[in-house]
Each structure stands twice: as C-alpha cells, then as structure tokens.
Scaffold this active site. Structure first.
Site, PDB file in Angstrom:
ATOM      1  N   ASP A  74       0.829  -1.205   0.000  1.00 12.75           N
ATOM      2  CA  ASP A  74       0.000   0.000   0.000  1.00 12.75           C
ATOM      3  C   ASP A  74       0.867   1.260   0.000  1.00 12.75           C
ATOM      4  O   ASP A  74       1.767   1.405   0.820  1.00 12.75           O
ATOM      5  CB  ASP A  74      -0.910  -0.001   1.235  1.00 12.75           C
ATOM      6  CG  ASP A  74      -2.065   0.961   1.125  1.00 12.75           C
ATOM      7  OD1 ASP A  74      -1.820   2.166   0.945  1.00 12.75           O
ATOM      8  OD2 ASP A  74      -3.220   0.513   1.210  1.00 12.75           O
TER       9      ASP A  74
ATOM     10  N   SER B  68      -7.026   4.842  -0.475  1.00 12.87           N
ATOM     11  CA  SER B  68      -6.936   3.382  -0.498  1.00 12.87           C
ATOM     12  C   SER B  68      -8.294   2.715  -0.629  1.00 12.87           C
ATOM     13  O   SER B  68      -8.401   1.628  -1.207  1.00 12.87           O
ATOM     14  CB  SER B  68      -6.229   2.872   0.764  1.00 12.87           C
ATOM     15  OG  SER B  68      -4.872   3.237   0.756  1.00 12.87           O
TER      16      SER B  68
ATOM     17  N   ASP C  78       2.480   2.415   3.475  1.00 16.93           N
ATOM     18  CA  ASP C  78       1.748   3.663   3.256  1.00 16.93           C
ATOM     19  C   ASP C  78       1.871   4.590   4.455  1.00 16.93           C
ATOM     20  O   ASP C  78       2.084   5.803   4.302  1.00 16.93           O
ATOM     21  CB  ASP C  78       0.285   3.340   2.980  1.00 16.93           C
ATOM     22  CG  ASP C  78      -0.535   4.562   2.617  1.00 16.93           C
ATOM     23  OD1 ASP C  78      -0.209   5.213   1.606  1.00 16.93           O
ATOM     24  OD2 ASP C  78      -1.508   4.868   3.335  1.00 16.93           O
TER      25      ASP C  78
ATOM     26  N   HIS D  26       3.470   8.431   4.594  1.00 14.83           N
ATOM     27  CA  HIS D  26       2.811   9.617   5.146  1.00 14.83           C
ATOM     28  C   HIS D  26       3.700  10.307   6.176  1.00 14.83           C
ATOM     29  O   HIS D  26       3.673  11.538   6.288  1.00 14.83           O
ATOM     30  CB  HIS D  26       1.485   9.225   5.808  1.00 14.83           C
ATOM     31  CG  HIS D  26       0.363   8.989   4.843  1.00 14.83           C
ATOM     32  ND1 HIS D  26      -0.090   9.947   3.968  1.00 14.83           N
ATOM     33  CD2 HIS D  26      -0.409   7.882   4.631  1.00 14.83           C
ATOM     34  CE1 HIS D  26      -1.099   9.454   3.252  1.00 14.83           C
ATOM     35  NE2 HIS D  26      -1.310   8.201   3.626  1.00 14.83           N
TER      36      HIS D  26
ATOM     37  N   ASP E 262      -1.609   0.154  -4.622  1.00 16.77           N
ATOM     38  CA  ASP E 262      -2.858   0.847  -4.932  1.00 16.77           C
ATOM     39  C   ASP E 262      -2.641   2.280  -5.393  1.00 16.77           C
ATOM     40  O   ASP E 262      -3.476   2.854  -6.098  1.00 16.77           O
ATOM     41  CB  ASP E 262      -3.817   0.804  -3.744  1.00 16.77           C
ATOM     42  CG  ASP E 262      -3.182   1.259  -2.439  1.00 16.77           C
ATOM     43  OD1 ASP E 262      -1.953   1.492  -2.407  1.00 16.77           O
ATOM     44  OD2 ASP E 262      -3.906   1.369  -1.433  1.00 16.77           O
TER      45      ASP E 262
END
Length: 472
Positions: free
Chosen positions: A46, A96, A280, A284, A322
């Site tokens: 992700d 997502s 992911d 961030h 994704d």
C-alpha cells in the site's frame, strides 16, 4: 530500550529472499496445471511509490548481496510486468478505499467509499463472489483488519471510517482467514457499543488468536480471526529489534504462510489478499527507516507466496500497489554512499524515536538517541528545531498523535539521502506483476478496475459474476 540488528536477526535471514536466489537465470516459460487458476494471491504494498521499490532493492543488494524477491521476478522473466493507473471516480489522486474498491468491485468509486458506486450502487465485492463459488477466502494485513484495503475486497460501506461496522460485517460474512491489527474494533472495552465481537466470532466457530504463538498453533478446518494489536501492527524495523514484539507479533510473511496453509485445504481453491499497509503509513510520515524495512517485510511475503505458487503451479499471483505516496527517492548519497548506508544499521523507525522524547529531553540526549538507533549524528541546531516542534498537551506531555514526523524526515534527508516530494498520495502509475494461470492476459498498461474481471476470468468464474459497466 535494548534493540537488535534487523538484518542479522530479522525475518529476511530465514524466510525472505531464499526462494528466488540472488541472481536468477532467465527462466523458460512456466507450465501450469491448467488454463484456469485454482488459487489467487493478490499482494498489495500500500502506498508504494516506484522509489520505495527501487531503494529497497538497492538496500538488500548492497547490505545482503541478494536481490529483492520482487525485482528478482523481473530479472528472471517469471512474471508479466505492467503499469497500472490509480484514479478514483472523483479524483486523479485516489485514497486506499477507492483504489482497493476498483479491484474489489470492478468500478471506480469515490474516494472514501468501499464498493459503493458514484451513484449509490452496491457492487458485490470480489471475495464475496469467490466465497459463493465455494472457494476459501481471506486476507492478512499489517494495519487494522478493518482498514480500507482489506475491507475493499470484502464489504459495502459508504465510508471507510465505519470500522466498527466493518468488523460486524466480517462476522456476518464468515470469511475463512482474517489477520492483522485493530483490536479496538472487536474489544467490548473499546467499542462505543460495548459489543464483544471476539466472543461473537468464537461462538460462530472461529479460532480467535491474539499473538504469534497462538496463530502458529491454529488448526486447519476452522476459520481464523487473528487480531494482534490495537491500531496497526508495529513497523517491521521496530518489531524485529524488540524481542518482546518479535515474540508476540507475526511478520507479514509469517501471516501469509499460515493463511496459505489454512486456505489451501479447500479442494475448490482459495483467494486471498496480502497487504503491506504500513508502507503507506511510513510514507505519510516521511519515515525512511520504516518504509524500507516494511517494504522488505512485504517482499518477504512475496517470497512466501511465490514459493507456494512455483510448487503448486495452479496459483495466480498478482503483485502491485494501490497508489504512490510521498514519492521518496535517493539523492546525493555522499562519498562512498555513506549517507544511504546509514540506513543499513538503523534499528528504529522515526516514529519510535520521537515517541521516546520527553518534555525534559535535552538537545544532547536527542542527538545521542538518534545516533544510537539510526546511525545519524544530528547537528545541534537540527535537534533544537525538532524539539521545539513537538505539540504539548494541556497536561504538559507531548501529544503522541502530533509528532513532528514530516520535519524529522526532512532533517534526516541530509543524513540518509532519502528525500520526499510530499507526505500524501500521488497520481503516479504503479508497478504490476503477475505470475501463473491467466497472467498472459495482462497487457503493458492496465486500468485499476480491470483487475476485477481479470481475476474472475483467470479463475474460470461465469461471466454473469463480472462487473458489467466498464469505465474508460
């Protein structure tokens, strides 16, 4: 506070990278048992930008002298390689939930929704379709089991944030394997309605496990719910360097291996999703140590899946992301690459480092902390600026939800050579690799929603199950 070297003791040393070797010879075309896939394993890193994949491979090659599993598949010619777009129904930049739903239902949906069309349509999620065909289905993830990506294969919800309701949806669906974090959505002491979903799952015949030992001991023949932590699982680098966490929390590869063992008992085959969700989260946070080692954790799961598929010869493997996130890359690694190589010896995520800082932590103590756990010598001014940017609550303590993550990532960029374009998702196309029965149908460029019907067709599912309205 005692932590160990990730490479010497981590899962890479025992599980990952052994499957495909350090420099594979170009393979002949694979021979499969049949034209249709009995099993499907869909692996999602992700938020993985291309730079994350590249830097992780460089790190594994230079530190261990081994190629990463994902890049090894490219080197060996074992997979079909493609690019995939990532748009949602209402934005070039997806979240997502919408990205996963494009695979889950075969349509682009609005950001934030799970298999609910832009006009309110309820599209049947793909794991429900495969379950109705008699296959075993499930997923494993390094974030909450109720999080957007696993949920996108399973449920219909207008908001990804409805995680307490998604946990109840899972109870109704009765899928065969679900593992990850998110204890707060099952625990009666933490749910707003006080429901004890753990007990309800047990009453429905599930094995409910809460740690790695229980997971490894789970029996075949009964569905499994594994919820190992509140929130997401720890970052891989923090788990592997903390003996207590390593003992109690399984890696993504260990969960994947156990899930395959349980699901593969079904004579009609199985379909599962594997998500490296913390990649992911690290993006961030602009957290280089976290993102590289969680990508390694995901790559180890790729190795487990491929090992099964190479032996089984009846399994379709899909490996992708994704969407991109933060677009990290290596710049100016320094003389003899010394800056980037500081990450070889890192023993903690940025988040873990910042969580150790107290209101009375001095500049010199912060410098010592970062040097010890991340092999980086901060300048005094850098440490001072970082300390001044902590958010303090009314009780005089730092707010753990508002750590200066992005600032720390930018400060470290000068020391570890990893720079970041942003701290959020991008509209970049992403890597897509496919192996096994049906993989030859993958073209050089794929629209994300096309993977839904691709999986159904690869498994020989009747066309009345296909998504009927295809966007352009």
């Amino acid at each position: 506070m005692k932590r160990r070297n990730f490479f010497k003791n981590g899962i890479m040393a025992t599980v990952g990278l052994s499957v495909l070797g350090s420099r594979p010879i170009l393979a002949k075309p694979e021979q499969y048992k049949g034209e249709k896939a009995k099993n499907i394993i869909f692996l999602v890193s992700d938020g993985m930008s291309t730079g994350t994949l590249n830097m992780t491979d460089i790190l594994t090659r230079q530190k261990l002298g081994k190629v990463s599993n994902w890049i090894s598949l490219y080197e060996s010619g074992k997979v079909r390689r493609s690019l995939m777009d990532t748009a949602s129904a209402n934005s070039f930049v997806t979240d997502s939930a919408a990205a996963g739903s494009s695979w889950g239902c075969g349509h682009r949906v609005n950001n934030g929704s799970l298999n609910i069309g832009a006009n309110g349509e309820n599209f049947e999620p793909i794991l429900q379709k495969f379950k109705s065909e008699g296959k075993a289905v499930g997923f494993v993830t390094s974030v909450q089991v109720t999080h957007a990506t696993p949920a996108s294969f399973c449920v219909n919800q207008s908001s990804r944030n409805a995680m307490p309701m998604i946990a109840e949806d899972y109870l109704k669906l009765g899928f065969d394997v679900m593992m990850g974090g998110g204890r707060e959505f099952f625990d009666p002491a933490k749910r707003p309605d006080g429901k004890n979903l753990f007990s309800e799952f047990t009453n429905r015949g599930f094995q409910v496990v809460n740690n790695k030992e229980e997971m490894l001991s789970a029996n075949r023949g009964k569905p499994l719910l594994g919820v190992f932590t509140d929130d997401g699982l720890p970052y891989a680098i923090d788990r592997e360097n903390d003996p207590n966490l390593k003992k109690s929390i399984p890696s993504l590869a260990e969960m994947t291996k156990k899930a395959i063992d349980l699901l593969s008992q079904n004579k009609k085959g199985f379909v599962m999703q594997v998500e490296g969700g913390k990649v992911d989260w690290a993006a961030h946070g602009n957290d280089a140590s976290a993102i590289l080692y969680d990508q390694i954790d995901f790559d180890d799961a790729v190795g487990v899946a491929m090992d099964f598929a190479l032996k089984d010869k009846n399994t379709l493997i899909i490996i992708t992301s994704d969407h991109g996130n933060a677009n990290p890359g290596m710049f100016n690694p320094g003389v003899k690459n010394v800056h980037f190589e500081s990450l070889f010896e890192s023993k903690a995520s940025n988040q873990w480092i910042l969580q150790q800082v107290k209101t009375n932590t001095s500049v010199s103590q912060l410098i010592e902390l970062v040097d010890h756990y991340q092999n980086v010598a901060l300048e005094k001014e850098e440490a001072n600026v970082l300390l001044k940017n902590f958010t303090i609550n009314d009780d005089g303590l730092y707010n753990p939800d508002k750590l200066p993550m992005e600032m720390f990532g930018k400060i470290l960029s000068k020391h570890n050579a990893v720079s970041w374009a942003h701290s959020n998702h991008s509209a970049d196309y992403v890597e897509l690799a496919a192996y096994g029965p049906g993989s030859d149908a993958i073209g050089g460029f794929v629209k994300n929603y096309e993977l839904h019907n691709f999986m159904l067709e690869a498994a020989g599912i009747a066309r009345d199950k296909f998504a009927q309205l295809q966007e352009v």
